[in-house]
Design a protein around this motif. Structure first.
Motif, PDB file in Angstrom:
ATOM      1  N   VAL A  33       1.357 -24.673 -30.710  1.00  0.00           N
ATOM      2  CA  VAL A  33       1.583 -26.094 -30.951  1.00  0.00           C
ATOM      3  C   VAL A  33       0.489 -26.919 -30.286  1.00  0.00           C
ATOM      4  O   VAL A  33      -0.008 -27.893 -30.866  1.00  0.00           O
TER       5      VAL A  33
ATOM      6  N   VAL B 134      -2.534 -26.952 -32.432  1.00  0.00           N
ATOM      7  CA  VAL B 134      -2.434 -27.901 -33.540  1.00  0.00           C
ATOM      8  C   VAL B 134      -2.620 -29.320 -33.016  1.00  0.00           C
ATOM      9  O   VAL B 134      -3.377 -30.115 -33.578  1.00  0.00           O
ATOM     10  N   LEU B 135      -1.942 -29.620 -31.901  1.00  0.00           N
ATOM     11  CA  LEU B 135      -1.988 -30.992 -31.381  1.00  0.00           C
ATOM     12  C   LEU B 135      -3.408 -31.370 -30.982  1.00  0.00           C
ATOM     13  O   LEU B 135      -3.916 -32.435 -31.358  1.00  0.00           O
TER      14      LEU B 135
ATOM     15  N   GLY C 204      -5.149 -32.365 -34.280  1.00  0.00           N
ATOM     16  CA  GLY C 204      -4.783 -33.758 -34.145  1.00  0.00           C
ATOM     17  C   GLY C 204      -5.838 -34.602 -33.471  1.00  0.00           C
ATOM     18  O   GLY C 204      -5.917 -35.797 -33.723  1.00  0.00           O
TER      19      GLY C 204
ATOM     20  N   TYR D  28      16.676 -19.065 -45.613  1.00  0.00           N
ATOM     21  CA  TYR D  28      15.639 -19.997 -45.196  1.00  0.00           C
ATOM     22  C   TYR D  28      15.266 -20.949 -46.329  1.00  0.00           C
ATOM     23  O   TYR D  28      15.159 -22.162 -46.139  1.00  0.00           O
TER      24      TYR D  28
ATOM     25  N   LEU E 180      13.274 -24.150 -32.063  1.00  0.00           N
ATOM     26  CA  LEU E 180      11.942 -23.890 -31.508  1.00  0.00           C
ATOM     27  C   LEU E 180      11.976 -24.404 -30.086  1.00  0.00           C
ATOM     28  O   LEU E 180      12.403 -25.544 -29.845  1.00  0.00           O
ATOM     29  N   ASN E 181      11.532 -23.592 -29.119  1.00  0.00           N
ATOM     30  CA  ASN E 181      11.691 -24.064 -27.750  1.00  0.00           C
ATOM     31  C   ASN E 181      10.618 -25.074 -27.348  1.00  0.00           C
ATOM     32  O   ASN E 181      10.643 -25.596 -26.250  1.00  0.00           O
ATOM     33  N   VAL E 182       9.651 -25.358 -28.237  1.00  0.00           N
ATOM     34  CA  VAL E 182       8.700 -26.426 -27.940  1.00  0.00           C
ATOM     35  C   VAL E 182       8.812 -27.508 -29.016  1.00  0.00           C
ATOM     36  O   VAL E 182       7.832 -28.108 -29.424  1.00  0.00           O
TER      37      VAL E 182
ATOM     38  N   LEU F 174       7.207 -31.080 -28.676  1.00  0.00           N
ATOM     39  CA  LEU F 174       5.752 -31.044 -28.812  1.00  0.00           C
ATOM     40  C   LEU F 174       5.360 -30.769 -30.260  1.00  0.00           C
ATOM     41  O   LEU F 174       4.404 -31.338 -30.787  1.00  0.00           O
ATOM     42  N   TYR F 175       6.145 -29.918 -30.903  1.00  0.00           N
ATOM     43  CA  TYR F 175       5.876 -29.568 -32.294  1.00  0.00           C
ATOM     44  C   TYR F 175       5.946 -30.811 -33.181  1.00  0.00           C
ATOM     45  O   TYR F 175       5.061 -31.037 -34.023  1.00  0.00           O
TER      46      TYR F 175
ATOM     47  N   VAL G 293       5.417 -33.897 -32.397  1.00  0.00           N
ATOM     48  CA  VAL G 293       4.250 -34.749 -32.155  1.00  0.00           C
ATOM     49  C   VAL G 293       3.000 -34.130 -32.758  1.00  0.00           C
ATOM     50  O   VAL G 293       2.220 -34.801 -33.452  1.00  0.00           O
ATOM     51  N   ALA G 294       2.843 -32.814 -32.527  1.00  0.00           N
ATOM     52  CA  ALA G 294       1.637 -32.140 -32.998  1.00  0.00           C
ATOM     53  C   ALA G 294       1.538 -32.216 -34.515  1.00  0.00           C
ATOM     54  O   ALA G 294       0.491 -32.555 -35.075  1.00  0.00           O
TER      55      ALA G 294
ATOM     56  N   ALA H  95       0.642 -35.475 -35.934  1.00  0.00           N
ATOM     57  CA  ALA H  95      -0.750 -35.842 -35.756  1.00  0.00           C
ATOM     58  C   ALA H  95      -1.611 -35.310 -36.895  1.00  0.00           C
ATOM     59  O   ALA H  95      -2.664 -35.849 -37.199  1.00  0.00           O
TER      60      ALA H  95
ATOM     61  N   GLY I 244      14.640 -31.120 -18.864  1.00  0.00           N
ATOM     62  CA  GLY I 244      14.137 -29.901 -18.272  1.00  0.00           C
ATOM     63  C   GLY I 244      13.633 -28.919 -19.307  1.00  0.00           C
ATOM     64  O   GLY I 244      13.598 -27.728 -19.054  1.00  0.00           O
TER      65      GLY I 244
ATOM     66  N   MET J 174      11.752 -28.607 -23.697  1.00  0.00           N
ATOM     67  CA  MET J 174      11.248 -29.307 -24.862  1.00  0.00           C
ATOM     68  C   MET J 174      12.056 -29.005 -26.115  1.00  0.00           C
ATOM     69  O   MET J 174      11.664 -29.362 -27.209  1.00  0.00           O
TER      70      MET J 174
END
Lengths: 108, 229, 727, 453
Positions: free
Chosen positions: B69, B72-73, B77, D23, D121-123, D126-127, D129-130, D133, D181, D183
């Motif tokens: 991630v 990608v960011l 980005g 899926y 997804l544990n991030v 951030l994903y 935002v990423a 972008a 604590g 994401m």
């Protein structure tokens, strides 16, 4: 759970990284446009990162150093891109060109 | 995916991962080759983005979610946008039609080819890698994730972390300083109040004896230089 | 239980927050808000300090794991076991009520380097004293500085000053102590030079910015020696932690080692370290011979004088010696301390007799009283010194703030000119105009003069009693000094508050006064100050009158000594009688001499000057010490500079010129040889080089990509060599 | 979803195929959900803005004009697809797709309801935002590929704005990361259960006697995140009710407005200045794709804001229904999905409202607003968030022994934390606003101006 380590041998990943590095090197050496050189350098940095992550995943998955180093590389790459592009813009402003082979004031 | 696992699933997944790896590798390499060979520099940058995506996907495949991630960011980005900006700020239209490679590009081909063929492949292939033994069955392998990275940044790598922060700051300031264009004298649009005040002052000035304006020539020159930038 | 001890770190933090908020936020644009913010924070800090003192007095101890234990049994560590060199009472380092440190700046080595605070009875007493006086001074400043355009800056500075003092008092190790000590030095510089744009008509009169530099440099001499002392102590002990445990500076084994180690200059290491640390005291507490900065520090605003003289700066010096007393106890430095203290006490008291500036008289009296304290430490009277330090802080703050009030009132009549408004000859009869100031000032005067029953009497008497028992000479000198104290304070009171008011026709200055603010209101009478200025005076006056109660020299009333857990002097009726007689005698003498002084005009000569003009001139010129320093150190540096100039011109230049001539001659010889024999060969080499250079120049294309390609090609070659040949 | 499919057709198909179908199904459902919302949003926006401007808005096609978006869609599909002659054809064609795809990818990690979570997804934060972008690249491609000055200018403005406002947005989201604590988006609604301001404060005294309708097991901040407690659960412990969450929400929502190019920040497509920005040369389907991308971005950002600060699907009654077990769990899920949708629509209404109320910013004001106001506020908010975590959870050992809060009850510590952070945030907001309101130094050389005019 099946994972990458079982499915793909490490040398494959390393070869991919090496190939990417060499392609990037070719780009950095052969491009006329300065931005193109920078693109090549970014490819090389990515190749290094693939290597770091591969070694982390395959050899020491519970030691965090590989990912950490990759993050540092990304940081440095971002800084490098910013400064490099600023320099390219400055050169463009001073000389009205972005071609690396026309910027040769240091020629002997 | 649940607790249920059939032996076929493992095998199929392994095949799937291999196929995915090959797809990603092909994507990365193709994009990279296109990046360095394509004629139009904007297309080169777009191919580079595609290559970045491939690398990010590869990270995800290697279970480095945070890095994937972050890749990608930061790369897609930020860095590639930066590159696109720089291309558009420095674009000279005729230049993009000229040849894109240096006259001695064959040297540039020989060196990486030699590097790859003579050094990388033999080293990678002949080296005996000491892979750790696979974890006992039914137990997930210990893989460090985002939380461990955060902890590491606050503990062992605290100093490098700070240094990286300073590096980024320095790079930002440096980039601004290098690329900063000093306007000679910025011509500003006057507000209404200023226009009125200006007119008043002009009238006040015209009532006494009109004296020659030494500033007039200076302003003309400054306009001339200002128009250039 | 124990909350105040647990959170005592808030005490220095609050003024520090005040400093930060006033300096960094837009509140600085509002004068009143910043002033009241600083004052309010000080009030809160005072409350916490009082709570801390109460908890200490009730014997609460906090162990390292944070548990509060009430009424823990007293455990004391004897520190003077190595050699009982002190002639006074035995001083023992008491186990503190709380030690709380955090690890800081990991500097390597075995001992972790820490920062933190200690609260023990001595610290608690100092905290109470500093916060109360500082709060009073803050409150007073609200009124006194109300018309100053830089009021917000003033309050941020005095907040920082107070914070530094409080940090220093609570510091758990000597390095933190030193850091706070240096911040105080900086603040004193900033505050003494607060009116940095002030100029005087008389070019010889010292301006605030000169005074600030003078204070800074003079104290710096002491500070550097102090720092050397700390460095020495660090090399010997490997630590600067206060305490008696292993790895702390007052560890008995360490002290014994220090006392028995003899250095190459013949004194023991303990003596050397103690003397160097004492140099810090000399500088900060303005002891002879570094006393010259303190009177000139009067150029700062009056509340600053009060802060420097009472609560912070000079007390810091005495507190330093008191804090490191275990080192002094095992050293031979105590006689030196006693000598310097006693001498300063007498010497400064003499100078004070001959001064006319109301603040300078008080400044010299501060010097003198500090001499008392230092002398008391020197003869082993630790409790007496601390006692006098505390009482003196209160009544000296009172006197300074009172003088500020007087000056404030005088400015209504004579204008904002410090030369005129501070000259006691221009005052007189002020008791009618400013009754509150007069009454409180009288309280401070009687306390300072040692009038029986007032705070200063008890503390001074304790010093004198200790001196009488320990060293008769010191006692005689100090008694003389206290006689003079009573005398010059009576002189000041008589001239300022009694007689007729002379301010409507002030003395003519020898230099025409030029000021931005040259409006004299000669028609006005002096007026009483606003409540913000009188309330602190009344509070401090209460302490000046009743402050002695904490430590009466009768059995069962040694509260302060019990609080400190130290041994104190016994009641000595003879000494008490003598000192009472001295005080009353001094006051009577002053009354006799000055009852009719300046009766008619401010231009009269001083009665004492009429009696013995030569002596008075010497006293008025401060025994010519400034001139002496100018004539010795100043002239010495000039002479040295001249000498160097001569040496430079006559010796170095001559050598250079002659060397040049000789070289010229050699060059001529060389030219002949060169032209004949070498040139042809050299030409050949040069041509060859040029040709080779031309050939190889082409490799330097100036294109960065070529260089990189070359570098990588080299790497490939090396790699191939390694991979296929070496391995 | 996988399990449901398995129970229906388990054994008939190989397992991996079932997973794949599951899926695909989820993806289809989410995409249709988003597009359906897009259609309703367009209609709602036109109607509401019309009301604000004292007009009627679309009211002919279908009841209350509800079918107007469909009519528009038909028009879009039937329009001619134009590519300018000198345009970079492939870049021009790919741009709308590159703009839409990442926005659609954002929808994958949002928990739509209790138990309705497409991907864990544990991030995830951030994903989000990423991935958002990435759509900047699409805009850049559109601007460059159109070979049009307005398009290029609009694209550069858009991307500059996107990149600038990403920073306050990420910084505001960091608050959430600190509070939670981690994401993961999945955990957030569960953490925001309980009662307003304090979360899990009103504890159940007697474990046996607590009604499952009122009390449930919460791992709620503020409190102790690692130990679930039985506490009163009204489903209202949303972080927006705490000072930290409120400031974070404000900053994030404003930044989201700018990222979605909503009206006070719609500089990239300011039609009075640069025609339609990067969309100038697009028509028909490709134009519609951009349009969809923009609205789905707004939708996704609203969903993110709702999940991060407004409790996500959390609301009164969800926990009670879920605790009743059996088929009621599905009712709880439906109710929770309704709550999230309601929150998204309220946020979207605020967006429309702002569009009706505010004029457009100038470009320099836009940048000043991001760098001088939002970013400092977000940074202060991070400090506050750290303090909040520290004050409610740390022992005195972690504070280096300096702050001792060990003896206090959880609710006392929460009260202290809320007060402290409120003071810090209000003071910082006041100060930053005061600094920004300081009048600029007007400097002008009279002589020169007179000569020039």
């Amino acid at each position: 759970m099946p994972s990458m380590t079982e499915a793909v041998p490490l040398p494959w990943v390393l070869t991919l990284a090496g190939a990417l590095f060499c392609v990037g090197l070719f780009g950095a050496l052969s491009r006329r446009n300065t931005v193109g050189i920078l693109l090549g350098i970014e490819l090389m940095l990515n190749a290094v990162n693939i290597n770091l992550i591969a070694f982390w995943r395959y050899l020491e998955p519970n030691v965090v150093a590989g990912q950490t180093f990759a993050l540092f590389v990304i940081t440095v790459a971002a800084a490098e891109a910013a400064v490099g592009l600023a320099m390219i813009i400055a050169i463009y402003r001073a000389r009205q060109t972005v071609n690396a082979d026309e910027v040769d004031s240091l020629r002997g | 995916m649940g607790q249920y696992q059939s032996p076929c699933l493992v095998l199929c997944m392994n095949t799937l991962i291999t196929v995915l790896f090959l797809i990603f590798a092909a994507l990365i390499l193709t994009s990279a080759i296109m990046t360095v060979t394509v004629k139009n520099i904007v297309h080169a940058a777009l191919w580079l983005i595609s290559s970045f995506f491939g690398v990010g996907a590869l990270y995800l495949l290697m279970e480095a979610e945070f890095l994937g991630v972050a890749q990608v960011l930061i790369y897609v980005g930020a860095v590639s946008i930066l590159i696109l900006f720089a291309i558009m700020l420095t674009r000279d239209l005729e230049g993009s039609q000229n040849r894109q490679l240096t006259p001695r590009w064959w040297i540039a081909l020989i060196v990486p080819a030699a590097l790859f063929g003579l050094l990388i492949v033999p080293t990678v292939m002949t080296h005996a890698w000491q892979l750790p033994p696979p974890p006992p069955a039914g137990q997930p392998p210990a893989i460090s994730g985002a939380q461990q990275i955060g902890t590491a940044f606050m503990r062992e790598y605290f100093l490098p972390f700070q240094v990286a922060a300073i590096l980024l700051t320095v790079a930002m300031i440096g980039a601004i300083v290098i690329a900063f264009e000093e306007r000679e004298r910025r011509r500003r649009v006057l507000t209404l109040v200023e226009q009125v005040r200006l007119r008043q002052r002009q009238q006040q000035r015209q009532q006494p004896a009109p004296r020659p304006e030494p500033a007039a020539t200076a302003v003309q020159t400054s306009e001339a230089t200002g128009g250039e930038t | 239980m124990g909350w105040f001890l647990q959170n005592a770190w808030l005490i220095p933090l609050l003024p520090l927050i005040g400093f930060a908020v006033i300096t960094l936020t837009p509140i600085q644009r509002n004068k009143n808000a910043s002033a009241w913010l600083a004052t309010l924070l000080m009030v809160v800090a005072t409350v916490i300090a009082l709570g801390t003192a109460v908890e200490v007095a009730s014997g609460v101890k906090i162990t390292a794991d944070g548990a509060a234990a009430a009424h823990a049994e007293e455990t004391a560590h004897a520190t003077g076991s190595a050699a009982e060199k002190g002639v006074g009472h035995k001083f023992e380092w008491r186990e503190p009520n709380i030690v709380r440190t955090i690890r800081w700046a990991p500097a390597g080595g075995d001992v972790p380097f820490t920062m933190g605070y200690i609260i023990d009875p001595a610290v608690a007493a100092m905290l109470v004293m500093v916060t109360i006086t500082a709060t009073c001074i803050h409150l007073f400043s609200v009124g006194y500085m109300a018309h100053d355009p830089r009021q917000a800056r003033f309050f941020s500075f005095i907040s920082l000053f107070t914070a530094a003092m409080l940090t220093m008092v609570m510091a758990s190790n000597l390095l933190l102590f030193f850091m706070a000590w240096e911040i105080m030095g900086l603040c004193s510089y900033l505050l003494i030079g607060f009116w940095y744009d002030k100029n005087y008509a008389d070019p010889n009169q010292i301006t605030p910015r000169q005074a600030a530099i003078k204070a800074f440099i003079t104290t710096r001499i002491g500070d550097v020696l102090f720092m050397i002392g700390l460095a020495w102590l660090w090399t010997e002990a490997g630590t600067l932690e206060l305490g008696t445990g292993p790895g702390q500076v007052f560890n008995p084994e360490l002290l014994e080692r220090l006392a028995t180690t003899t250095t190459s200059i013949g004194i023991s290491a303990a003596t050397g370290i103690a003397l160097l640390i004492f140099s810090g005291t000399i500088g900060k507490s303005a002891q002879f011979p570094l006393h010259v900065w303190l009177p000139d520090a009067m150029e700062g605003p009056t509340p600053v004088s009060a802060l420097i003289h009472a609560a912070t700066m000079v007390s810091a010096g005495v507190f330093l010696t008191a804090r490191t007393f275990p080192i002094f106890q095992v050293s031979d430095a105590l006689p030196v301390v006693a000598t310097i203290g006693a001498f300063t006490a007498l010497f400064a008291a003499l100078i004070a007799v001959g001064q006319f500036d109301i603040k300078r008289i008080l400044a010299y009296s501060t010097l003198s009283q500090l001499g008392f304290m230092v002398a008391a430490l020197g003869i082993g009277g630790w409790v007496a010194a601390m006692f006098h330090l505390l009482t003196h802080a209160f009544f000296k703050a009172l006197l300074f703030l009172g003088s500020g009030s007087v000056i404030h009132g005088m400015e209504a009549t004579v204008g904002h000119d410090s030369n005129t408004a501070q000259d006691i000859r221009n005052m007189g009869g002020l008791r009618r105009f400013m009754p509150v100031t007069f009454l409180t000032y009288m309280a401070g005067f009687l306390a300072l003069a040692g009038f029986p029953g007032f705070a200063g009497f008890w503390s001074k008497d304790e010093i004198l009693a200790d001196a009488f028992r320990a060293n008769t000479l010191v006692w005689v000198v100090l008694s003389l000094a206290s006689l003079l104290t009573a005398f010059y304070m009576t002189r000041q009171i008589m001239v300022v508050f009694f007689g007729a008011f002379r301010g409507h026709h002030p003395r003519q200055q020898p230099y025409a006064f030029v000021s931005h603010d040259d409006h004299r209101h000669e028609a006005h009478d002096p007026h009483e100050s606003p409540w913000t200025m009188t309330v602190p005076l009344v509070i401090l006056a209460l302490f000046a009158v009743f402050g002695g109660v904490v430590n009466l020299p009768f059995d069962g009333f040694h509260h302060l000594a019990d609080f400190f857990g130290q041994e104190a002097g016994k009641l000595n009726l003879l000494v008490m009688g003598i000192s009472s007689a001295i005080a009353i005698g001094g006051i009577l003498l002053g009354w006799l001499v000055y009852r009719n002084a300046f009766a008619s005009s401010a231009e009269e000569t001083d009665p004492l000057e009429r009696m013995m003009p030569g002596v008075f001139k010497a006293l008025n010129r401060k025994f010519y010490f400034d001139e002496l320093y100018a004539a010795t150190f100043g002239v010495a540096s000039t002479v040295l500079a001249r000498l160097w100039t001569w040496f430079d011109e006559q010796v170095i230049d001559r050598v250079v010129i002659e060397t040049g001539r000789f070289t010229q001659f050699l060059g001529q010889v060389n030219f002949i040889i060169d032209d004949a024999m070498l040139n042809d060969g050299a030409d050949l080499i040069a041509t060859g080089t040029q040709v080779a250079g031309d050939r190889t120049r082409r490799t330097t294309t100036g294109k960065v990509q070529d260089y990189v390609a070359l570098a990588f090609a080299g790497a490939v070659v090396l790699g191939v060599l390694y991979l296929y040949l070496v391995r | 979803m996988t399990d449901i499919l398995r129970s229906w057709i388990g054994g008939a198909l190989p397992d991996w195929l079932i997973v794949l179908i599951a899926y695909l199904l989820v993806t289809t459902i989410v995409l249709f959900y988003a597009v359906g919302n897009f259609i309703m949003m367009v209609w709602a926006e036109r109607r509401v803005v019309a009301r604000m401007q004292d007009r009627l808005g679309p009211n002919r096609v279908g009841p209350a004009g509800l079918l107007q978006p469909i009519a528009d869609a038909v028009k879009m599909f039937t329009k001619e697809d134009i590519v300018p002659r000198n345009a970079d054809r492939w870049v021009h064609l790919l741009a709308p797709i590159v703009a839409l795809a990442p926005v659609a990818m954002m929808l994958a990690v949002i928990p739509w309801g209790r138990g309705w979570e497409p991907v864990d997804l544990n991030v995830a934060l951030l994903y989000m935002v990423a991935v958002s972008a990435v759509s900047g690249v699409g805009l850049m491609m559109a601007g460059w590929g159109s070979n049009n000055k307005f398009a290029l200018l609009g694209a550069m403005r858009a991307v500059a704005q996107l990149v600038s406002y990403e920073i306050p947005a990420v910084t505001a989201l960091l608050t959430v990361v600190i509070l939670a604590g981690g994401m993961s988006l999945l955990e957030l609604p569960y953490m925001q259960a309980g009662v307003p301001i304090m979360g899990a404060t009103i504890l159940c005294g007697d474990p046996a006697g607590c009604s499952p309708l009122l009390y449930s097991t919460i791992t709620s901040f503020p409190g102790s995140p690692n130990e679930p407690v039985q506490a009163l659960d009204l489903g209202l412990g949303w972080w927006v009710f705490t000072p930290v969450g409120f400031l974070g929400f404000l900053v994030f929502f404003i930044a989201a407005l700018a990222e979605g190019e909503r009206t006070p920040f719609d500089i990239p497509e300011a039609d009075s200045e640069i025609v339609a920005g990067y969309m100038t040369e697009y028509s028909g389907m490709k134009f519609a794709t951009f349009y969809i991308a923009q609205y789905i971005l707004n939708f996704a950002l609203s969903a993110l804001a709702a999940t991060a600060f407004l409790g996500g699907w959390q609301g009164p009654g969800v926990a009670a229904l879920a605790n009743m077990g059996g088929p009621w769990v599905h009712v709880a899920a439906a109710l929770s999905a309704f709550y999230l949708l309601a929150k998204i629509w309220i946020l979207f209404f605020v967006m429309i409202w702002l569009r009706g109320a505010f004029p457009r910013l100038r470009v320099d004001q836009l940048m000043d607003f991001a760098w001088k106001l939002l970013l400092p506020l977000a940074l202060v908010n991070i400090v506050s968030a750290s303090l909040m975590v520290g004050l409610t959870q740390w022992t005195s050992a972690q504070w280096g022994g300096l702050i001792s809060l060990d003896g206090f009850a959880p609710w006392q510590r929460q009260l202290i934390a809320v007060l402290v952070t409120a003071i810090i945030n209000i003071a910082a907001a006041y100060w930053i606003l005061a600094i920004n309101q300081r009048p600029k130094q007007v400097e002008w050389d009279e002589e020169e101006l007179i000569a020039a005019s």
